[in-house]
Design an enzyme around this catalytic site. Structure first.
Site, PDB file in Angstrom:
ATOM      1  N   HIS A 117     -27.649  17.513  13.991  1.00  0.00           N
ATOM      2  CA  HIS A 117     -26.829  16.605  14.786  1.00  0.00           C
ATOM      3  C   HIS A 117     -25.378  16.706  14.341  1.00  0.00           C
ATOM      4  O   HIS A 117     -25.092  17.118  13.215  1.00  0.00           O
ATOM      5  CB  HIS A 117     -27.311  15.160  14.625  1.00  0.00           C
ATOM      6  CG  HIS A 117     -28.588  14.874  15.343  1.00  0.00           C
ATOM      7  ND1 HIS A 117     -29.395  13.806  15.037  1.00  0.00           N
ATOM      8  CD2 HIS A 117     -29.204  15.511  16.369  1.00  0.00           C
ATOM      9  CE1 HIS A 117     -30.447  13.798  15.831  1.00  0.00           C
ATOM     10  NE2 HIS A 117     -30.353  14.821  16.653  1.00  0.00           N
ATOM     11  N   ARG A 121     -40.272  14.687  17.058  1.00  0.00           N
ATOM     12  CA  ARG A 121     -39.043  14.918  16.299  1.00  0.00           C
ATOM     13  C   ARG A 121     -38.414  13.597  15.842  1.00  0.00           C
ATOM     14  O   ARG A 121     -37.931  13.473  14.727  1.00  0.00           O
ATOM     15  CB  ARG A 121     -38.082  15.720  17.180  1.00  0.00           C
ATOM     16  CG  ARG A 121     -36.806  16.162  16.520  1.00  0.00           C
ATOM     17  CD  ARG A 121     -36.137  17.196  17.438  1.00  0.00           C
ATOM     18  NE  ARG A 121     -34.698  17.194  17.328  1.00  0.00           N
ATOM     19  CZ  ARG A 121     -34.023  17.921  16.453  1.00  0.00           C
ATOM     20  NH1 ARG A 121     -34.658  18.680  15.587  1.00  0.00           N
ATOM     21  NH2 ARG A 121     -32.707  17.895  16.442  1.00  0.00           N
ATOM     22  N   LYS A 181     -32.182  25.518  21.510  1.00  0.00           N
ATOM     23  CA  LYS A 181     -31.078  24.702  22.007  1.00  0.00           C
ATOM     24  C   LYS A 181     -29.745  25.066  21.349  1.00  0.00           C
ATOM     25  O   LYS A 181     -28.731  25.176  22.017  1.00  0.00           O
ATOM     26  CB  LYS A 181     -31.370  23.213  21.793  1.00  0.00           C
ATOM     27  CG  LYS A 181     -30.286  22.313  22.325  1.00  0.00           C
ATOM     28  CD  LYS A 181     -30.626  20.856  22.193  1.00  0.00           C
ATOM     29  CE  LYS A 181     -29.508  19.992  22.757  1.00  0.00           C
ATOM     30  NZ  LYS A 181     -29.839  18.565  22.689  1.00  0.00           N
ATOM     31  N   TYR A 240     -30.459   8.230  17.418  1.00  0.00           N
ATOM     32  CA  TYR A 240     -31.556   9.100  17.839  1.00  0.00           C
ATOM     33  C   TYR A 240     -32.906   8.618  17.313  1.00  0.00           C
ATOM     34  O   TYR A 240     -33.892   8.603  18.035  1.00  0.00           O
ATOM     35  CB  TYR A 240     -31.261  10.524  17.341  1.00  0.00           C
ATOM     36  CG  TYR A 240     -32.316  11.537  17.694  1.00  0.00           C
ATOM     37  CD1 TYR A 240     -32.365  12.111  18.954  1.00  0.00           C
ATOM     38  CD2 TYR A 240     -33.262  11.927  16.759  1.00  0.00           C
ATOM     39  CE1 TYR A 240     -33.324  13.052  19.283  1.00  0.00           C
ATOM     40  CE2 TYR A 240     -34.228  12.868  17.073  1.00  0.00           C
ATOM     41  CZ  TYR A 240     -34.257  13.418  18.333  1.00  0.00           C
ATOM     42  OH  TYR A 240     -35.210  14.336  18.643  1.00  0.00           O
ATOM     43  N   HIS A 282     -40.401  14.518  22.596  1.00  0.00           N
ATOM     44  CA  HIS A 282     -39.341  14.188  21.630  1.00  0.00           C
ATOM     45  C   HIS A 282     -39.782  13.123  20.628  1.00  0.00           C
ATOM     46  O   HIS A 282     -39.147  12.945  19.591  1.00  0.00           O
ATOM     47  CB  HIS A 282     -38.093  13.734  22.383  1.00  0.00           C
ATOM     48  CG  HIS A 282     -36.893  14.561  22.074  1.00  0.00           C
ATOM     49  ND1 HIS A 282     -36.877  15.927  22.167  1.00  0.00           N
ATOM     50  CD2 HIS A 282     -35.665  14.201  21.638  1.00  0.00           C
ATOM     51  CE1 HIS A 282     -35.689  16.369  21.820  1.00  0.00           C
ATOM     52  NE2 HIS A 282     -34.935  15.344  21.496  1.00  0.00           N
ATOM     53  N   ARG A 331     -37.828  20.828  17.646  1.00  0.00           N
ATOM     54  CA  ARG A 331     -37.931  20.488  19.064  1.00  0.00           C
ATOM     55  C   ARG A 331     -39.202  21.141  19.602  1.00  0.00           C
ATOM     56  O   ARG A 331     -39.618  22.192  19.129  1.00  0.00           O
ATOM     57  CB  ARG A 331     -36.719  21.009  19.829  1.00  0.00           C
ATOM     58  CG  ARG A 331     -35.449  20.264  19.515  1.00  0.00           C
ATOM     59  CD  ARG A 331     -34.250  20.885  20.226  1.00  0.00           C
ATOM     60  NE  ARG A 331     -33.034  20.190  19.861  1.00  0.00           N
ATOM     61  CZ  ARG A 331     -32.300  20.468  18.779  1.00  0.00           C
ATOM     62  NH1 ARG A 331     -32.659  21.445  17.959  1.00  0.00           N
ATOM     63  NH2 ARG A 331     -31.218  19.772  18.512  1.00  0.00           N
TER      64      ARG A 331
END
Length: 193
Positions: A167, A144, A70, A176, A141, A41
């Site tokens: 995830h 990633r 995160k 994603y 993002h 990230r």
């Protein structure tokens, strides 16, 4: 917040990197290269210090250890040749640095006492991607997601990719990286009755 896409075209990735080299933006090149090759990230990329990627003797580490902001989880990953080359190019361009310095210092008045912000990273990524002719929505993002997309397309098992991206399910990982929608569209187009 609008959804961003991975960069699916490898030529466009090369175009972005070449623009950064042409402009002498080796800091930005390293952010971009690290993002698309490590799947971190942006918050974890921007918080890296030289001691995270270099040994005391200046040699580049084979593996990097990051505590994800995160998730709080520790992630260990190897540096590939593209990232190593970007680190070397950036170091060559730098005048000097200390091991405890931010790798990506802000160029603002604070004299590098803080890393660049997410907003500055977004502006940089957006600028170079648009200059390279990328029409899709891009942002921090995107890096990633690009990592995940190309890992999947190059044969990385979805369970492994899920683990690499931290995830909770394969379905989340596919959505994603934009595969779920892409594969659904291909199925619709494949039936011509």
């Amino acid at each position: 917040m609008r959804e961003v896409s991975p960069i699916k075209d490898v030529e466009k990735i090369r175009d972005v990197k070449n623009l950064m080299v042409d402009h002498g933006d080796f800091r930005d090149l390293l952010i971009f290269t690290l993002g698309i090759n490590a799947g971190l990230r942006i918050s974890d990329i921007l918080k890296l210090k030289w001691e995270d990627v270099l040994y005391e003797n200046g040699k580049i580490r084979e593996e990097v250890l990051v505590k994800e902001k995160k998730t709080g989880k520790t992630k260990k990953f190897p540096l590939n040749d593209a990232v190593i080359d970007s680190i070397k190019a950036y170091i060559k361009k730098m005048q000097s640095f200390e091991m405890e310095d931010w790798i990506f210092p802000s160029r603002k008045k604070n004299g590098g006492l803080k890393p660049i912000s997410r907003i500055a990273a977004w502006q940089m990524i957006n600028k170079y991607c648009k200059s390279a002719g990328i029409k899709e929505n891009v942002g921090t993002h995107t890096l990633r997601k690009t990592f995940g997309y190309h890992q999947y397309k190059n044969g990385t098992d979805i369970a492994m990719l899920q683990k690499m991206l931290n995830h909770s399910s394969p379905k989340i990982t596919l959505r994603y990286i934009g595969i779920e929608r892409e594969e659904m569209n291909e199925r619709y187009k494949s039936v011509n009755l």
